[in-house]
Write a protein that holds these residues in place. Structure first.
Motif, PDB file in Angstrom:
ATOM      1  N   TYR A  61       0.824  -1.194   0.000  1.00 17.08           N
ATOM      2  CA  TYR A  61       0.000   0.000   0.000  1.00 17.08           C
ATOM      3  C   TYR A  61       0.869   1.258   0.000  1.00 17.08           C
ATOM      4  N   PRO A  62       0.480   2.290  -0.727  1.00 14.84           N
ATOM      5  CA  PRO A  62       1.274   3.520  -0.786  1.00 14.84           C
ATOM      6  C   PRO A  62       1.548   4.156   0.577  1.00 14.84           C
ATOM      7  N   ILE A  63       0.633   3.973   1.511  1.00 15.08           N
ATOM      8  CA  ILE A  63       0.805   4.611   2.816  1.00 15.08           C
ATOM      9  C   ILE A  63       2.023   4.055   3.565  1.00 15.08           C
ATOM     10  N   ARG A  64       2.564   2.922   3.107  1.00 16.04           N
ATOM     11  CA  ARG A  64       3.733   2.357   3.777  1.00 16.04           C
ATOM     12  C   ARG A  64       4.892   3.354   3.795  1.00 16.04           C
ATOM     13  N   TRP A  65       4.991   4.181   2.751  1.00 15.14           N
ATOM     14  CA  TRP A  65       6.076   5.155   2.699  1.00 15.14           C
ATOM     15  C   TRP A  65       5.889   6.254   3.739  1.00 15.14           C
ATOM     16  N   PHE A  66       4.641   6.628   4.002  1.00 18.88           N
ATOM     17  CA  PHE A  66       4.382   7.637   5.036  1.00 18.88           C
ATOM     18  C   PHE A  66       4.685   7.066   6.419  1.00 18.88           C
ATOM     19  N   ILE A  67       4.280   5.819   6.647  1.00 26.15           N
ATOM     20  CA  ILE A  67       4.577   5.157   7.918  1.00 26.15           C
ATOM     21  C   ILE A  67       6.087   5.103   8.146  1.00 26.15           C
ATOM     22  N   LEU A  68       6.813   4.745   7.101  1.00 20.30           N
ATOM     23  CA  LEU A  68       8.271   4.665   7.199  1.00 20.30           C
ATOM     24  C   LEU A  68       8.877   6.048   7.457  1.00 20.30           C
ATOM     25  N   ALA A  69       8.380   7.064   6.751  1.00 14.40           N
ATOM     26  CA  ALA A  69       8.903   8.425   6.937  1.00 14.40           C
ATOM     27  C   ALA A  69       8.642   8.926   8.354  1.00 14.40           C
ATOM     28  N   LEU A  70       7.492   8.614   8.896  1.00 10.03           N
ATOM     29  CA  LEU A  70       7.168   9.028  10.265  1.00 10.03           C
ATOM     30  C   LEU A  70       8.113   8.365  11.263  1.00 10.03           C
ATOM     31  N   PHE A  71       8.392   7.088  11.038  1.00 12.34           N
ATOM     32  CA  PHE A  71       9.342   6.411  11.918  1.00 12.34           C
ATOM     33  C   PHE A  71      10.736   7.022  11.801  1.00 12.34           C
ATOM     34  N   VAL A  72      11.140   7.369  10.587  1.00 14.88           N
ATOM     35  CA  VAL A  72      12.458   7.977  10.377  1.00 14.88           C
ATOM     36  C   VAL A  72      12.595   9.252  11.208  1.00 14.88           C
ATOM     37  N   LEU A  73      11.574  10.096  11.199  1.00 14.35           N
ATOM     38  CA  LEU A  73      11.617  11.344  11.963  1.00 14.35           C
ATOM     39  C   LEU A  73      11.637  11.075  13.466  1.00 14.35           C
ATOM     40  N   TYR A  74      10.866  10.107  13.894  1.00 12.31           N
ATOM     41  CA  TYR A  74      10.843   9.736  15.315  1.00 12.31           C
ATOM     42  C   TYR A  74      12.199   9.214  15.759  1.00 12.31           C
ATOM     43  N   SER A  75      12.785   8.331  14.957  1.00 10.62           N
ATOM     44  CA  SER A  75      14.109   7.804  15.270  1.00 10.62           C
ATOM     45  C   SER A  75      15.149   8.923  15.291  1.00 10.62           C
ATOM     46  N   MET A  76      15.049   9.836  14.340  1.00  3.59           N
ATOM     47  CA  MET A  76      15.971  10.974  14.260  1.00  3.59           C
ATOM     48  C   MET A  76      15.933  11.816  15.530  1.00  3.59           C
ATOM     49  N   SER A  77      14.732  12.075  16.033  1.00  4.79           N
ATOM     50  CA  SER A  77      14.589  12.953  17.201  1.00  4.79           C
ATOM     51  C   SER A  77      15.246  12.356  18.444  1.00  4.79           C
ATOM     52  N   ASN A  78      15.296  11.037  18.519  1.00  2.00           N
ATOM     53  CA  ASN A  78      15.939  10.386  19.655  1.00  2.00           C
ATOM     54  C   ASN A  78      17.445  10.280  19.453  1.00  2.00           C
ATOM     55  N   ALA A  79      17.868   9.889  18.250  1.00  2.00           N
ATOM     56  CA  ALA A  79      19.293   9.699  17.980  1.00  2.00           C
ATOM     57  C   ALA A  79      20.069  11.006  18.080  1.00  2.00           C
ATOM     58  N   PHE A  80      19.429  12.125  17.743  1.00  2.00           N
ATOM     59  CA  PHE A  80      20.076  13.432  17.867  1.00  2.00           C
ATOM     60  C   PHE A  80      20.591  13.653  19.285  1.00  2.00           C
ATOM     61  N   MET A 142       9.819  12.335  24.120  1.00  2.00           N
ATOM     62  CA  MET A 142       9.246  13.663  24.366  1.00  2.00           C
ATOM     63  C   MET A 142       9.432  14.082  25.825  1.00  2.00           C
ATOM     64  N   ILE A 143       9.174  13.191  26.760  1.00  2.00           N
ATOM     65  CA  ILE A 143       9.305  13.528  28.185  1.00  2.00           C
ATOM     66  C   ILE A 143      10.755  13.878  28.524  1.00  2.00           C
ATOM     67  N   GLY A 144      11.693  13.050  28.068  1.00  2.00           N
ATOM     68  CA  GLY A 144      13.097  13.328  28.328  1.00  2.00           C
ATOM     69  C   GLY A 144      13.539  14.661  27.758  1.00  2.00           C
ATOM     70  N   SER A 145      13.011  15.010  26.591  1.00  2.00           N
ATOM     71  CA  SER A 145      13.367  16.290  25.962  1.00  2.00           C
ATOM     72  C   SER A 145      12.885  17.474  26.788  1.00  2.00           C
ATOM     73  N   TRP A 146      11.694  17.358  27.356  1.00  2.00           N
ATOM     74  CA  TRP A 146      11.167  18.458  28.171  1.00  2.00           C
ATOM     75  C   TRP A 146      11.883  18.557  29.518  1.00  2.00           C
ATOM     76  N   VAL A 147      12.339  17.442  30.051  1.00  2.00           N
ATOM     77  CA  VAL A 147      13.131  17.490  31.294  1.00  2.00           C
ATOM     78  C   VAL A 147      14.404  18.301  31.066  1.00  2.00           C
ATOM     79  N   LYS A 148      15.015  18.129  29.905  1.00  2.00           N
ATOM     80  CA  LYS A 148      16.243  18.872  29.605  1.00  2.00           C
ATOM     81  C   LYS A 148      16.000  20.376  29.537  1.00  2.00           C
ATOM     82  N   THR A 167      15.538   9.636  27.663  1.00  2.00           N
ATOM     83  CA  THR A 167      15.614   9.445  26.210  1.00  2.00           C
ATOM     84  C   THR A 167      16.423   8.198  25.860  1.00  2.00           C
ATOM     85  N   ALA A 168      17.434   7.901  26.681  1.00  2.00           N
ATOM     86  CA  ALA A 168      18.236   6.697  26.438  1.00  2.00           C
ATOM     87  C   ALA A 168      17.396   5.438  26.583  1.00  2.00           C
ATOM     88  N   VAL A 169      16.567   5.387  27.615  1.00  2.00           N
ATOM     89  CA  VAL A 169      15.692   4.238  27.815  1.00  2.00           C
ATOM     90  C   VAL A 169      14.689   4.119  26.659  1.00  2.00           C
TER      91      VAL A 169
END
Length: 485
Positions: A61-80, A142-148, A167-169
């Motif tokens: 399904y075409p939406i698979r690319w949106f699901i993947l892109a959303l995960f990429v951004l989520y992973s990015m926000s933590n790895a940063f 998100m919680i770890g980011s706001w604590v910082k 954020t590490a956990v």
């Protein structure tokens, strides 16, 4: 209309409502639990084996690319956030008045927390599914980011350290996801590429972690200016993670309404998670990959954590360029990930690609070790980029090779153990390299990484290539899968 039982790709036995005449084209709602997904009819033959699905039964399904892109951004926000302190080690030391070792621990926290927690996290991913695991990880990030945000003061080191712990956990619900998400949503000719793109999110976050902190937080003795830079960085990350968490709640889906491949359709019930782990540990080829993967990625973790200190020893005052070197390492690795994923999808030469990448990582690690002797910054950039192309480009290749060697075990389990191995060797390499760096200099520290990569290359060469998932694809996919876009 009839009912039957089918073993789903997450290792769960699912009760399915089945139809022979049409494929449900409506996407599963975000809250639909795995046990209520609707799939087309798959009948068992007289021997109890899964029969070939009807034409059109396997669909992407075409939406698979949106699901993947959303995960990429989520992973990015933590790895940063993994590297955001270490890359400005000298600034953090001066601002908070702590030792450089404590700043190194902001990076090693990601490794230390992962090792004991990956087992319950992998169990949760297997039993509860992608959506719930991603929701928990996104919320924790998100919680770890706001604590910082509340840690912008020279006497609040332990507040920022607490935020980093949270954020590490949370990353335990990230690193094992790409292989599982790719298998659940993508067909056989795209699964390796999708896994590579999923890993790309982590690499993108690390790249930004190298680039932005030195650019945002000034290298100055004025603590007010440093505090302002830290506040900008912390608020920006907290805002982004909040938006991502809300978006994930609203649109991230567990899986498509129909399986994308024959392998996903026929993946067996793995039973107990811990029994699955035991089976993996009895697979000698997987154990060799487990150790060699951990060595390679652990070496990368050590290079990243100590990069600021190594560069400043040879090029004083070049904090910004230290970040740029780290950025180049990861950007080159992103390119390597996509290129390698594409090659794997087209050739299925898993061992050849894995071994080639590994040996080239060792070669360029040796070059990286000696290039600092020339005291020429642009040569360091070139060598670091070549090292990054192979060393960080190896990440998705390891995930996909593991999925092939261990099929039909759940991808989240095999990739989770790979990441646990990486964290273990990351701690060892970082601590050992840190001691060598302080006592004997960066050449001794980097030579240690060359030696461990040589050992990993030998282990990789000993792996026997058993492409079990490819074999499952070939059984029924040619007649059942619809064209992929």
């Amino acid at each position: 209309m009839s009912e039957g039982l089918l073993n789903g790709s997450g290792g769960k036995e699912m009760k399915l409502k089945l139809t022979t005449s049409e494929t449900n084209s409506t996407l599963v709602s975000p809250t639909t639990p795995p046990s209520e997904l609707h799939y087309p009819l798959v009948e068992a033959n007289e021997n109890g084996a899964t029969a070939a699905p009807p034409s059109g039964a396997l669909k992407v399904y075409p939406i698979r690319w949106f699901i993947l892109a959303l995960f990429v951004l989520y992973s990015m926000s933590n790895a940063f956030q993994w590297i955001q302190y270490s890359i400005i080690n000298n600034i953090i030391v001066d601002y908070y008045g702590v030792k450089s070792t404590m700043v190194d621990w902001t990076s090693m926290l990601y490794m230390v927390t992962y090792i004991p927690l990956i087992f319950p996290a992998s169990w949760y991913l297997e039993k509860k599914g992608l959506r719930k695991a991603v929701l928990i990880g996104s919320c924790g990030t998100m919680i770890g980011s706001w604590v910082k945000v509340a840690s912008v003061a020279p006497d609040r080191w332990w507040v920022t350290f607490l935020g980093q712990c949270i954020t590490a956990v949370s990353q335990i619900f990230i690193l094992g996801i790409p292989a599982r998400l790719a298998a659940v949503w993508f067909g056989p000719t795209q699964v390796s590429t999708a896994c590579a793109i999923g890993v790309f999110g982590n690499q993108l976050g690390v790249a930004l972690g190298f680039l932005l902190p030195p650019a945002i937080v000034p290298d100055t003795t004025d603590k007010d200016e440093v505090g302002t830079g830290l506040a900008i960085m912390f608020y920006s990350v907290a805002g982004l993670t909040t938006v991502l968490f809300i978006t994930i709640i609203l649109v991230f889906k567990e899986c498509p309404p129909t399986p994308p491949s024959a392998a996903a359709l026929t993946q067996e019930d793995s039973g107990s998670y811990f029994h699955g782990v035991v089976r993996l540990m009895k697979n000698p080829n997987y154990v060799l990959l487990l150790l060699s993967y951990g060595i390679n990625v652990g070496a990368f973790y050590a290079i990243s954590t100590l990069l600021n200190q190594v560069v400043l020893k040879h090029f004083p005052g070049e904090t910004l360029n230290a970040g740029r070197i780290g950025l180049l390492i990861v950007l080159a690795g992103m390119l390597g990930s996509v290129v390698c994923g594409f090659i794997l999808d087209r050739t299925a030469k898993f061992k050849l690609v894995t071994l080639t990448i590994y040996v080239m990582s060792m070669v360029f690690m040796l070059g990286y070790t000696f290039i600092f002797r020339l005291e020429t910054l642009w040569l360091v950039f070139v060598t670091a980029g070549l090292l990054g192309f192979f060393m960080t480009g190896y990440l998705p290749v390891g995930f996909e090779f593991a999925a092939e060697l261990t099929y039909p075990e759940a991808e989240g389990t095999s990739s989770g153990l790979l990441n646990a191995s990486a964290q273990f060797f990351g701690i060892f390499c970082t601590m050992a390299d840190g001691q060598l760096l302080d006592s004997f200099g960066d050449m001794a520290a980097n030579l240690l990484l060359v030696v461990v990569l040589l050992i990993g290359s030998i282990m990789t060469g000993c792996i026997k290539e058993e492409l079990r998932r490819q074999a499952a694809h070939k059984k029924t996919a040619p007649s059942g899968i619809q064209p992929q876009v």
